[in-house]
Scaffold this active site. Structure first.
Site, PDB file in Angstrom:
ATOM      1  NE  ARG A 196      -4.285  -1.060  -0.207  1.00 52.12           N
ATOM      2  CZ  ARG A 196      -4.617  -2.230  -0.692  1.00 52.12           C
ATOM      3  NH1 ARG A 196      -2.941  -2.760  -1.355  1.00 52.12           N
ATOM      4  NH2 ARG A 196      -5.753  -2.992  -0.702  1.00 52.12           N
ATOM      5  CG  HIS A 241      -3.031  -0.281  -7.501  1.00 50.61           C
ATOM      6  ND1 HIS A 241      -3.507   0.562  -6.013  1.00 50.61           N
ATOM      7  CD2 HIS A 241      -2.733  -1.646  -7.172  1.00 50.61           C
ATOM      8  CE1 HIS A 241      -3.434  -0.631  -5.112  1.00 50.61           C
ATOM      9  NE2 HIS A 241      -2.573  -1.857  -5.755  1.00 50.61           N
ATOM     10  CD  GLU A 286      -3.126   3.378  -5.299  1.00 49.09           C
ATOM     11  OE1 GLU A 286      -4.122   2.867  -5.747  1.00 49.09           O
ATOM     12  OE2 GLU A 286      -2.223   3.131  -4.799  1.00 49.09           O
TER      13      GLU A 286
END
Length: 308
Positions: free
Chosen positions: A228, A275, A257
């Protein structure tokens, strides 16, 4: 959702499938708890304590999270409101490990920089010292978090590239390859050529990779984050890259993000992916089917296959 997941959901449930790909907004989050028996949230859908406080008696009985990470859900607040939470462990392991290897290779061998050079028409041809990078074979990799994904990355590194493995975890792990457990993140960072972050997100791991951990890394080492974004102190990482404290970084996730700092975008020694950890159709379908298995078990009144 993929077509297969959407088809099964429509066949088994009276379902509303949201067309937008952005995270649920404040009103949508509260409506989800208020108007549905179960919800399949995903990354960015912030079911916080404040959201549960606004819907003290939710109709929703299950948040069947689409993904293994669930730090966007306040699990304690959900339980207090009588809402179960499940996730999709296992379905994401290999795909995420593959992305970690992609980032390791791209960053170590300067692949992103090289592709940009070719696309810009600035490549003048091969020569013996052109774009020299880090040779991964035989190097030492550090795995920060030796769960399912961490193990899958370590196995690829050891068996595929002959890398020595070190790791940090809460306990010693029974592994099918040699690995040395480090005392903490700083000790691990100081001993490896590549540091891979593979811990769950959440309050316990927020800024686990901070200025001190980055300072402990070797100047020729690289950092890879597939966990993360907020596990890494992004400002400290930018400073380490700008000053030559570390050689490079490969990132699939970001602290805020989808916002990526301009400073990172400008750096040739940063490999930046949007991602992509589980972005393969069969993997996303597997995740969706696992989430639907949890929903089906909930609807039938049976035990949940993947509670968190």
């Amino acid at each position: 959702m993929t077509a297969a997941v959407a088809a099964r959901a429509r066949a088994e449930f009276d379902v509303e499938i949201r067309a937008e790909t952005s995270p649920l907004g404040p009103d949508e989050l509260r409506r989800a708890l208020r108007d549905f028996d179960a919800v399949m949230p995903t990354l960015g859908d912030g079911f916080t304590a404040a959201v549960f406080a606004d819907v003290p008696q939710p109709r929703c009985g299950l948040l069947a999270n689409f993904g293994v990470g669930y730090n966007h859900i306040d699990v304690a607040a959900a339980r207090a409101a009588g809402v179960a939470v499940t996730n999709t462990p296992g379905a994401v392991t290999d795909a995420t490990a593959d992305i970690a290897m992609t980032l390791m290779l791209m960053t170590a061998r300067r692949a992103g920089e090289g592709e940009r050079l070719v696309r810009a028409g600035r490549w003048a041809g091969w020569h013996p010292t052109q774009m020299l990078g880090l040779h991964l074979t035989g190097k030492t990799v550090g795995i920060l978090g030796m769960g399912r994904i961490g193990r899958a990355i370590a196995r690829r590194c050891h068996f595929g590239f002959g890398m020595a493995v070190r790791y940090v975890a809460r306990s010693d792990k029974d592994l099918d390859f040699p690995a040395i457990r480090a005392a903490d993140a700083e000790a691990l960072a100081a001993a490896v050529d590549v540091l891979v972050v593979a811990v769950p997100g959440g309050a316990e791991t927020h800024h686990l990779v901070d200025r001190a951990v980055l300072a402990a890394m070797r100047p020729a080492a690289i950092l890879v984050n597939i966990s993360r974004g907020d596990v890494v102190d992004e400002a400290a990482l930018i400073a380490a890259l700008q000053t030559g404290g570390i050689a490079g970084a490969g990132l699939d996730v970001y602290e805020f993000e989808p916002r990526v700092p301009a400073a990172l975008i400008a750096m040739e020694n940063a490999t930046l992916l949007p991602h992509l950890g589980t972005a393969a159709e069969e993997v996303r379908t597997g995740m969706g089917m696992m989430a639907l298995d949890n929903l089906a078990a909930f609807a039938a009144g049976g035990p949940l296959p993947n509670p968190v």
